[in-house]
Write an enzyme that holds these catalytic residues in place. Structure first.
Site, short mmCIF file in Angstrom:
data_model
loop_
_atom_site.label_atom_id
_atom_site.label_comp_id
_atom_site.label_asym_id
_atom_site.label_seq_id
_atom_site.Cartn_x
_atom_site.Cartn_y
_atom_site.Cartn_z
N ASP A 27 0.83 -1.20 0.00
CA ASP A 27 0.00 0.00 0.00
C ASP A 27 0.87 1.26 0.00
O ASP A 27 1.98 1.26 0.52
CB ASP A 27 -0.92 -0.02 1.23
CG ASP A 27 -2.12 0.90 1.07
OD1 ASP A 27 -2.35 1.41 -0.05
OD2 ASP A 27 -2.82 1.12 2.08
N ASN A 75 -10.99 -2.47 -5.27
CA ASN A 75 -10.23 -1.56 -6.15
C ASN A 75 -10.90 -1.34 -7.52
O ASN A 75 -10.55 -0.40 -8.23
CB ASN A 75 -8.79 -2.06 -6.35
CG ASN A 75 -7.92 -1.92 -5.12
OD1 ASN A 75 -7.00 -2.72 -4.89
ND2 ASN A 75 -8.17 -0.91 -4.29
#
Ligand code: IPE
Ligand code: IPE
Ligand code: MG
Length: 253
Positions: A27, A75
């Protein structure tokens, strides 16, 4: 991804106490780009270098399974331009890394709702999965369009169908049987989970499989994550005591 001579940090680790399987939530690509006034996609591009470094670090010390959270079911809700760029990057990664995977006896696995990927990406993926099918030196698992809740539901449906067909009794369902129905059926549970970028959450990653993993959160953004930090995290892991609910034998009196 070719292996170099071991670095001193790697040599200092106890080979007997290494995690067999490391999982990483990669991330912070967007924030890395933002800090440099770049488009988020540049962060994803740079993140691909950290993927190569992580694979190399694992192989250098003898870790045999690495799972990387590359794209979550959530996502898909990102802007189309970013999703398209991520898919294009994934396809490029698959195409450029195949040779290295083959040379270094690395098997690629994919977990997630693979059929949601665009056709060209799925074809590139299928090609590498097939080509590396018989490799067994190292296992690289990409979580693509992956969501743990959807995975667990998928497993529950599979079990329910067997019960409905009269092939399985509800009383006979155990943890091992349930695990068999997950995308990770042929992969051991992770021993260590790392998340970069300072976020302290799982974001729907491997909810079943991480039940007894050790967690490590670092503020480093994924494009800045390298081998040295990885080895420091492994040293930290080796200092932990995994009790699994039991009492340390030395304390038990
Ligand atoms: C991780 O980086 C990559 C993916 C989720 C695909 P992010 O894109 O989430 O980066 P931040 O969290 O916005 O910095
Ligand atoms: C988790 O990161 C998914 C991946 C790293 C692929 P996100 O950036 O999507 O997670 P949230 O939105 O911060 O929970
Ligand atoms: Mg993020």
């Amino acid at each position: 991804m070719s292996s170099d001579r071991p670095s001193p940090e790697a040599a200092a680790l106890d080979p007997e106490r290494l995690p067999r399987h490391v999982a990483i939530i990669m991330d912070g690509n967007g924030r890395w780009a933002k800090q440099r006034l770049l488009n988020r996609v540049k962060g994803h591009e740079k993140g691909a270098d950290s993927v190569r470094a992580a694979v190399k670090a694992c192989r250098e010390v003898g870790i045999t399974y690495l799972t990387l959270y590359a794209f979550s079911t959530e996502n898909w809700q990102r802007p189309k331009m970013e999703v398209d760029a991520l898919m294009a990057l994934l396809k490029k990664f698959l195409q450029t890394e195949t040779e290295d995977l083959l040379t270094n006896n690395i098997r690629l696995h994919a977990i997630g709702e693979i059929d949601r990927l665009p056709d060209d990406v799925r074809q590139a993926l299928d090609h590498v999965l097939t080509q590396t099918r018989n490799n067994d030196g190292f296992h690289l698992i990409l979580a693509l369009s992956y969501g743990a809740r959807s995975e667990i539901l998928h497993a529950a449906r599979g079990i329910a169908a067997e019960v409905a067909a009269g092939r399985l009794s509800p009383d006979a369902i155990d943890e091992a049987q349930f695990s068999e129905k997950l995308f990770t059926c042929d992969i051991p549970d992770p021993d260590l989970l790392i998340r970069t970028s300072g976020e302290l959450r799982l974001s729907n990653f491997l909810l079943w499989q991480l039940a007894y993993a050790e967690f490590y959160f670092t503020d480093t953004l994924w494009p800045d994550f390298g081998k040295e930090e990885f080895f420091r995290i492994l040293a930290d892991y080796q200092g932990r005591e995994r009790r699994y609910g039991r009492v340390d034998p030395e304390q038990a009196s």
